[in-house]
Structures are given as C-alpha cells and as structure tokens.
Write an enzyme that holds these catalytic residues in place. Sequence first.
Site, mmCIF file in Angstrom:
data_model
loop_
_atom_site.group_PDB
_atom_site.id
_atom_site.type_symbol
_atom_site.label_atom_id
_atom_site.label_comp_id
_atom_site.label_asym_id
_atom_site.label_seq_id
_atom_site.Cartn_x
_atom_site.Cartn_y
_atom_site.Cartn_z
ATOM 1 N N GLY A 13 0.836 -1.203 0.000
ATOM 2 C CA GLY A 13 0.000 0.000 0.000
ATOM 3 C C GLY A 13 0.869 1.251 0.000
ATOM 4 C CG ASP A 140 -0.821 -0.002 8.836
ATOM 5 O OD1 ASP A 140 -1.641 0.920 8.661
ATOM 6 O OD2 ASP A 140 -0.794 -1.034 8.135
ATOM 7 C CG MET A 182 -6.987 2.714 7.196
ATOM 8 S SD MET A 182 -6.106 2.987 5.638
ATOM 9 C CE MET A 182 -7.358 2.505 4.459
HETATM 10 O O1 F6P Z 1 -1.125 -1.062 5.506
HETATM 11 C C1 F6P Z 1 -1.650 0.157 5.155
HETATM 12 C C2 F6P Z 1 -3.144 0.106 5.057
HETATM 13 O O2 F6P Z 1 -3.637 1.381 4.723
HETATM 14 C C3 F6P Z 1 -3.849 -0.432 6.306
HETATM 15 O O3 F6P Z 1 -3.923 0.507 7.337
HETATM 16 C C4 F6P Z 1 -5.173 -0.849 5.730
HETATM 17 O O4 F6P Z 1 -5.773 -1.865 6.498
HETATM 18 C C5 F6P Z 1 -4.810 -1.364 4.377
HETATM 19 O O5 F6P Z 1 -3.556 -0.786 4.039
HETATM 20 C C6 F6P Z 1 -5.801 -1.037 3.287
HETATM 21 O O6 F6P Z 1 -5.415 -1.681 2.127
HETATM 22 P P1 F6P Z 1 -6.039 -1.378 0.694
HETATM 23 O O7 F6P Z 1 -5.444 -0.086 0.206
HETATM 24 O O8 F6P Z 1 -5.607 -2.508 -0.142
HETATM 25 O O9 F6P Z 1 -7.505 -1.248 0.859
#
Ligand code: F6P
Length: 367
Positions: A13, A140, A182
């Site tokens: 991400g 995170d 998040m």
């Molecule tokens: O790891 C970063 C993060 O933003 C997390 O906080 C969240 O759970 C996840 O990625 C969301 O992932 P995606 O962008 O695939 O929805």
Amino acid sequence: MKVKRIGILTGGGDCPGLNAVIRGVTKPAIEMGMTVLGIEDGFEGLVEGKMHELTNRDVSGIINIGGTILGSSNKGDPFHWPVDDGEKIVIENKSKLAVKNYKGWGLDCLIVIGGDGSMHISSQLMKLGLNIVGVPKTIDNDLYGTDLTFGYDSAVFVATEAIDRLHTTASSHHRVMVIEVMGRYGGWIALGAGIAGGADVILIPEIPFKWEDVAEKVIERSTKGKRFSIVCVAEGAKPIGGQIVIQEKDKKRTDPIRLGGIGHLVGKKIEEMTGLETRVTILGHLQRGGSPTPFDRILATRFGTHAIEVAAKKKFGQMVALKGDKITSIPIKDAIRKKKLVPVDCQMIRTAVRVGTSFGNNEITGW
Ligand code: F6P
C-alpha cells in the site's frame, strides 16, 4: 567490484513520503556514478519486467508529492502470484522471473521500500541470490526494528484534523462521534490521532474492549454536562470475546484480509446502550493520500540517503531504521520476526489515561 546499477521499487500500500525516499536514494546514487532503474508497480514490475531509468530530472520536485512516481501494488508477490483462469484464481510461484529480470537488468542491488509484506518477500528473494536493502514504509507504524516508519506521521496528521473537525459538529449537535482509522492489527494511528485530537475513548487491537466500559465513559461525560463525545476506533479493534471485523477477503492480495467496519458496530452499540445520538465516520484512504508532513519528508529523505550508503558499502540484507534520533540499519530477517504492536503499559497509553481518555477496558488501564 563496486555497486554500479541499482533498482528501486515501492511495494504494498502506498503512503506519503515514498517519493521523498525515491529522491533521497536516486540523487546521491547518480552523484556516486550509479545507474538507477525505477521498477514499476512494486514486485509486479520485477516479475513482468516493467522498469525505466530514473534521472535527476525524474526525481526533481517530488519531495512534497504523495503516492509514488513508480506505482505500487499489493497483488504482485512473486511467490504468491494470482493467475485468473476465468473460473478460479490459481496461485503460482513466479520468483524465477523476478530473478531473471534482476540478473538481466544487470542489477547489483535492489532497494525495496515497503512494509512487513515487502520485507518478507525481500528475505525470500535474498535466498535466491538478490542483494536487497530495505526501507521501512507504512502508515500503520507496525514494522518491528524501527522506532518509526515514514507515512505514520502524515496519517496521524490527517486523522487528527478529521477529529478536530468532528469535534465542532459533535459539540453543536450534542452527539457522539465515532471515527474509524486504519492501522491493521496495530493501534498506533488511533493512539496518536486519539491523543492529539483529544478523543474521549480510544479503542485499539492491543486492548480488547468491554462494551459496558465504553458506554460508561460516554454516559459519565453526559452526566457531567459534557454534551458530546469523540470515540476513535482502530480498524483492528475488537470487543472482548468478539471477532475482528473483516470487510472483504481477496485471494489475489498478498494478505487477503481487508479490515473495516468496526466503527459502525461501535456506533450502533453506543446509541443502543446510552440512548445518545451517534454518527460514524470511516476515514479510509484519506489517511494514505496527499502530501507528506515535514516530519515524514525529513525521515524519508534520511532513510533514502542512508539506504544508498548501505548499498554502496555492500551491506546487503539490511533494512534502514530509526533508533532514537539516529538512522541506522538492522538485518531484514530481524525486522520480520514479529509485528511492532502498541505495548499496553507504554507511556503513550498512560499519558492518555492521565488526561481522562478511556480505552474501553478499565481493568487493563485502571492504574
Ligand atoms: O497497511 C496500510 C493500510 O492502509 C492499512 O492501514 C489498511 O488496512 C490497508 O492498508 C488497506 O489496504 P487497501 O489499500 O488494499 O484497501
């Protein structure tokens, strides 16, 4: 033999500060006489052979820009490559292609900017002969071995501003406002933004909560004449004996689980238990977008410039890390040993409790 050709990729991400790292690696690398290849869309580009050379011009004026000029993906794990045959998704191992491209491009080292997933992939690729230096990224802040990851400060900034905005409308309408942030299985964003935004209740995965204790705090405020409450919930928080709330499972992702939705559960339950009008905001990807904060720009630049020094010294298999006020490096294999979660008895939690914040579990934080 000197390190002459390096590759750089951004995996998993995205988060604010990725471009600052790319700039922090590329500028000094070119100055040292190296050629820098920008691999596109994370590990996907390494498998599919997508890359272009990065020049000084490419990395000029990008320190303040969010996202990544290289693109990223959380579906490109070479060891767990999803192939859709029209009927079902089959997982294949494409690591041979990753190795072939690395060798074909004549790389001496690969700089991987990523979170724990990317560091796991890196450690497997190292076993196949790739020289890798890691840079710890994630909003995170859950990567072990570094005091902080870049991106975290920017996410906390956005979440804090959101709480500030919820405060004014909560106070006008005398409502309970629940905000879900998040953080996956760690509560760092909720804790940081909750303290900075003056949340009355902070719920984090590391402290499973009791519905009664959450309601008690909200009612206590109401009976004291405080006519609104702010509840900041981490997406990975769960009640004692309850389950984490999963929004979706996607087999194509390296980590198939997408969290999200606990905020709605918390909002509904608070309204039922207190009779107070409640609204829920899920902050989502706003926390990952936009410009990095000055703190993250500086941290990302320090990480990037240190990573290229580590690579030039051929200290492969290391991940750069912040320890106190120094940038150093640790073995990637140590960084993936476990996740960095919020220690329940840490000073940050004590600080929040001292100013009257509830973590929804009076037993654990009842010092
Ligand atoms: O790891 C970063 C993060 O933003 C997390 O906080 C969240 O759970 C996840 O990625 C969301 O992932 P995606 O962008 O695939 O929805």
